[in-house]
Design a protein around this motif. Structure first.
Motif, PDB file in Angstrom:
ATOM      1  N   ARG A   3      73.637  33.340  22.188  1.00  0.00           N
ATOM      2  CA  ARG A   3      72.618  32.560  21.336  1.00  0.00           C
ATOM      3  C   ARG A   3      73.409  32.288  20.140  1.00  0.00           C
ATOM      4  O   ARG A   3      73.291  31.015  19.435  1.00  0.00           O
ATOM      5  N   LYS A   4      74.128  33.340  19.491  1.00  0.00           N
ATOM      6  CA  LYS A   4      74.714  33.266  18.281  1.00  0.00           C
ATOM      7  C   LYS A   4      75.601  31.920  17.962  1.00  0.00           C
ATOM      8  O   LYS A   4      75.821  31.236  17.419  1.00  0.00           O
ATOM      9  N   ASP A   5      76.478  32.091  19.432  1.00  0.00           N
ATOM     10  CA  ASP A   5      77.458  30.956  19.556  1.00  0.00           C
ATOM     11  C   ASP A   5      76.840  29.602  19.428  1.00  0.00           C
ATOM     12  O   ASP A   5      77.200  28.671  18.715  1.00  0.00           O
ATOM     13  N   TYR A   6      75.612  29.441  20.235  1.00  0.00           N
ATOM     14  CA  TYR A   6      75.152  28.209  20.274  1.00  0.00           C
ATOM     15  C   TYR A   6      74.401  27.756  18.916  1.00  0.00           C
ATOM     16  O   TYR A   6      74.431  26.563  18.545  1.00  0.00           O
ATOM     17  N   GLU A   7      73.926  28.821  18.141  1.00  0.00           N
ATOM     18  CA  GLU A   7      73.397  28.457  16.828  1.00  0.00           C
ATOM     19  C   GLU A   7      74.512  27.947  16.086  1.00  0.00           C
ATOM     20  O   GLU A   7      74.425  27.150  15.158  1.00  0.00           O
ATOM     21  N   LYS A   8      75.645  28.657  15.891  1.00  0.00           N
ATOM     22  CA  LYS A   8      76.854  28.032  15.184  1.00  0.00           C
ATOM     23  C   LYS A   8      77.229  26.728  15.549  1.00  0.00           C
ATOM     24  O   LYS A   8      77.523  25.997  14.778  1.00  0.00           O
ATOM     25  N   ILE A   9      77.247  26.273  16.799  1.00  0.00           N
ATOM     26  CA  ILE A   9      77.587  25.020  17.262  1.00  0.00           C
ATOM     27  C   ILE A   9      76.587  23.960  16.759  1.00  0.00           C
ATOM     28  O   ILE A   9      77.046  22.986  16.037  1.00  0.00           O
ATOM     29  N   ALA A  10      75.087  24.449  16.791  1.00  0.00           N
ATOM     30  CA  ALA A  10      74.157  23.449  16.353  1.00  0.00           C
ATOM     31  C   ALA A  10      74.296  23.404  14.771  1.00  0.00           C
ATOM     32  O   ALA A  10      73.955  22.262  14.282  1.00  0.00           O
ATOM     33  N   LYS A  11      74.490  24.451  14.167  1.00  0.00           N
ATOM     34  CA  LYS A  11      74.631  24.195  12.579  1.00  0.00           C
ATOM     35  C   LYS A  11      75.796  23.354  12.200  1.00  0.00           C
ATOM     36  O   LYS A  11      75.713  22.698  11.270  1.00  0.00           O
ATOM     37  N   THR A  12      77.024  23.316  12.912  1.00  0.00           N
ATOM     38  CA  THR A  12      78.071  22.384  12.685  1.00  0.00           C
ATOM     39  C   THR A  12      77.730  20.980  12.828  1.00  0.00           C
ATOM     40  O   THR A  12      78.132  20.117  12.067  1.00  0.00           O
ATOM     41  N   PHE A  13      76.989  20.913  13.894  1.00  0.00           N
ATOM     42  CA  PHE A  13      76.496  19.296  14.128  1.00  0.00           C
ATOM     43  C   PHE A  13      75.556  18.971  13.154  1.00  0.00           C
ATOM     44  O   PHE A  13      75.452  17.675  12.775  1.00  0.00           O
ATOM     45  N   PHE A  51      68.104  22.708  21.246  1.00  0.00           N
ATOM     46  CA  PHE A  51      69.444  22.702  20.566  1.00  0.00           C
ATOM     47  C   PHE A  51      69.480  21.318  19.868  1.00  0.00           C
ATOM     48  O   PHE A  51      70.349  21.385  18.632  1.00  0.00           O
ATOM     49  N   LEU A  52      69.326  20.389  20.408  1.00  0.00           N
ATOM     50  CA  LEU A  52      69.437  18.861  19.808  1.00  0.00           C
ATOM     51  C   LEU A  52      68.894  18.924  18.498  1.00  0.00           C
ATOM     52  O   LEU A  52      69.198  18.114  17.368  1.00  0.00           O
ATOM     53  N   ASP A  53      67.611  19.106  18.632  1.00  0.00           N
ATOM     54  CA  ASP A  53      66.905  19.072  16.991  1.00  0.00           C
ATOM     55  C   ASP A  53      67.564  20.345  16.022  1.00  0.00           C
ATOM     56  O   ASP A  53      67.474  19.852  15.006  1.00  0.00           O
ATOM     57  N   ALA A  54      68.079  21.420  16.632  1.00  0.00           N
ATOM     58  CA  ALA A  54      68.872  22.269  15.636  1.00  0.00           C
ATOM     59  C   ALA A  54      70.127  21.606  15.151  1.00  0.00           C
ATOM     60  O   ALA A  54      70.588  21.862  14.116  1.00  0.00           O
ATOM     61  N   CYS A  55      70.482  20.690  15.969  1.00  0.00           N
ATOM     62  CA  CYS A  55      71.681  19.895  15.754  1.00  0.00           C
ATOM     63  C   CYS A  55      71.639  18.784  14.537  1.00  0.00           C
ATOM     64  O   CYS A  55      72.178  18.247  14.087  1.00  0.00           O
ATOM     65  N   GLY A  56      70.345  18.502  14.199  1.00  0.00           N
ATOM     66  CA  GLY A  56      69.946  17.332  13.544  1.00  0.00           C
ATOM     67  C   GLY A  56      69.232  16.068  14.014  1.00  0.00           C
ATOM     68  O   GLY A  56      69.317  15.060  13.366  1.00  0.00           O
ATOM     69  N   TRP A  57      68.823  16.141  15.329  1.00  0.00           N
ATOM     70  CA  TRP A  57      68.518  14.963  16.025  1.00  0.00           C
ATOM     71  C   TRP A  57      67.460  14.064  15.358  1.00  0.00           C
ATOM     72  O   TRP A  57      67.575  13.114  15.034  1.00  0.00           O
ATOM     73  N   GLU A  58      66.543  14.905  14.921  1.00  0.00           N
ATOM     74  CA  GLU A  58      65.217  14.271  14.108  1.00  0.00           C
ATOM     75  C   GLU A  58      65.626  13.727  12.857  1.00  0.00           C
ATOM     76  O   GLU A  58      65.212  12.620  12.296  1.00  0.00           O
ATOM     77  N   TYR A  59      66.682  14.213  12.227  1.00  0.00           N
ATOM     78  CA  TYR A  59      67.261  13.816  10.995  1.00  0.00           C
ATOM     79  C   TYR A  59      67.818  12.465  11.114  1.00  0.00           C
ATOM     80  O   TYR A  59      67.704  11.305  10.368  1.00  0.00           O
ATOM     81  N   VAL A  60      68.490  12.481  12.191  1.00  0.00           N
ATOM     82  CA  VAL A  60      69.321  11.124  12.544  1.00  0.00           C
ATOM     83  C   VAL A  60      68.434  10.132  12.997  1.00  0.00           C
ATOM     84  O   VAL A  60      68.718   8.801  12.514  1.00  0.00           O
ATOM     85  N   TYR A  61      67.637  10.362  14.046  1.00  0.00           N
ATOM     86  CA  TYR A  61      66.887   9.543  14.586  1.00  0.00           C
ATOM     87  C   TYR A  61      65.405   9.284  14.245  1.00  0.00           C
ATOM     88  O   TYR A  61      64.758   8.410  14.677  1.00  0.00           O
ATOM     89  N   GLY A  62      65.084  10.158  13.373  1.00  0.00           N
ATOM     90  CA  GLY A  62      63.666  10.141  13.119  1.00  0.00           C
ATOM     91  C   GLY A  62      62.447  10.722  14.053  1.00  0.00           C
ATOM     92  O   GLY A  62      61.459  10.557  13.615  1.00  0.00           O
ATOM     93  N   VAL A  63      63.127  11.164  15.022  1.00  0.00           N
ATOM     94  CA  VAL A  63      62.070  11.695  15.920  1.00  0.00           C
ATOM     95  C   VAL A  63      62.605  12.982  16.787  1.00  0.00           C
ATOM     96  O   VAL A  63      63.881  13.119  16.820  1.00  0.00           O
ATOM     97  N   LYS A  64      61.835  13.717  17.221  1.00  0.00           N
ATOM     98  CA  LYS A  64      62.346  14.899  17.984  1.00  0.00           C
ATOM     99  C   LYS A  64      63.201  14.612  19.309  1.00  0.00           C
ATOM    100  O   LYS A  64      62.762  13.668  19.677  1.00  0.00           O
TER     101      LYS A  64
END
Length: 66
Positions: A3-13, A51-64
């Protein structure tokens, strides 16, 4: 991977999501979705939308992510 690895990847995205312009959105989204697919293969319990939401999906597209 953990999970820690997944979180690092999402944080980078997520960092990248805040620096992209409109033309880069499709490249960013395609990359995030491709990585999500690989992580789902690694762990069947992996939550793609979370994961996609943690990557910033909502920030980029305005929706979850759906």
């Amino acid at each position: 991977m953990t999970r820690k690895d997944y979180e690092k990847i999402a944080k980078t995205f997520n960092k990248v999501a805040h620096d992209i312009n409109d033309l880069d959105c499709l490249t960013w989204a395609g990359s995030a979705c491709a990585i999500a697919a690989l992580l789902k293969e690694d762990n069947p319990r992996f939550n793609r939308n979370k994961f996609l939401d943690a990557c910033g999906w909502e920030y980029v597209y305005g929706v979850k992510a759906k």
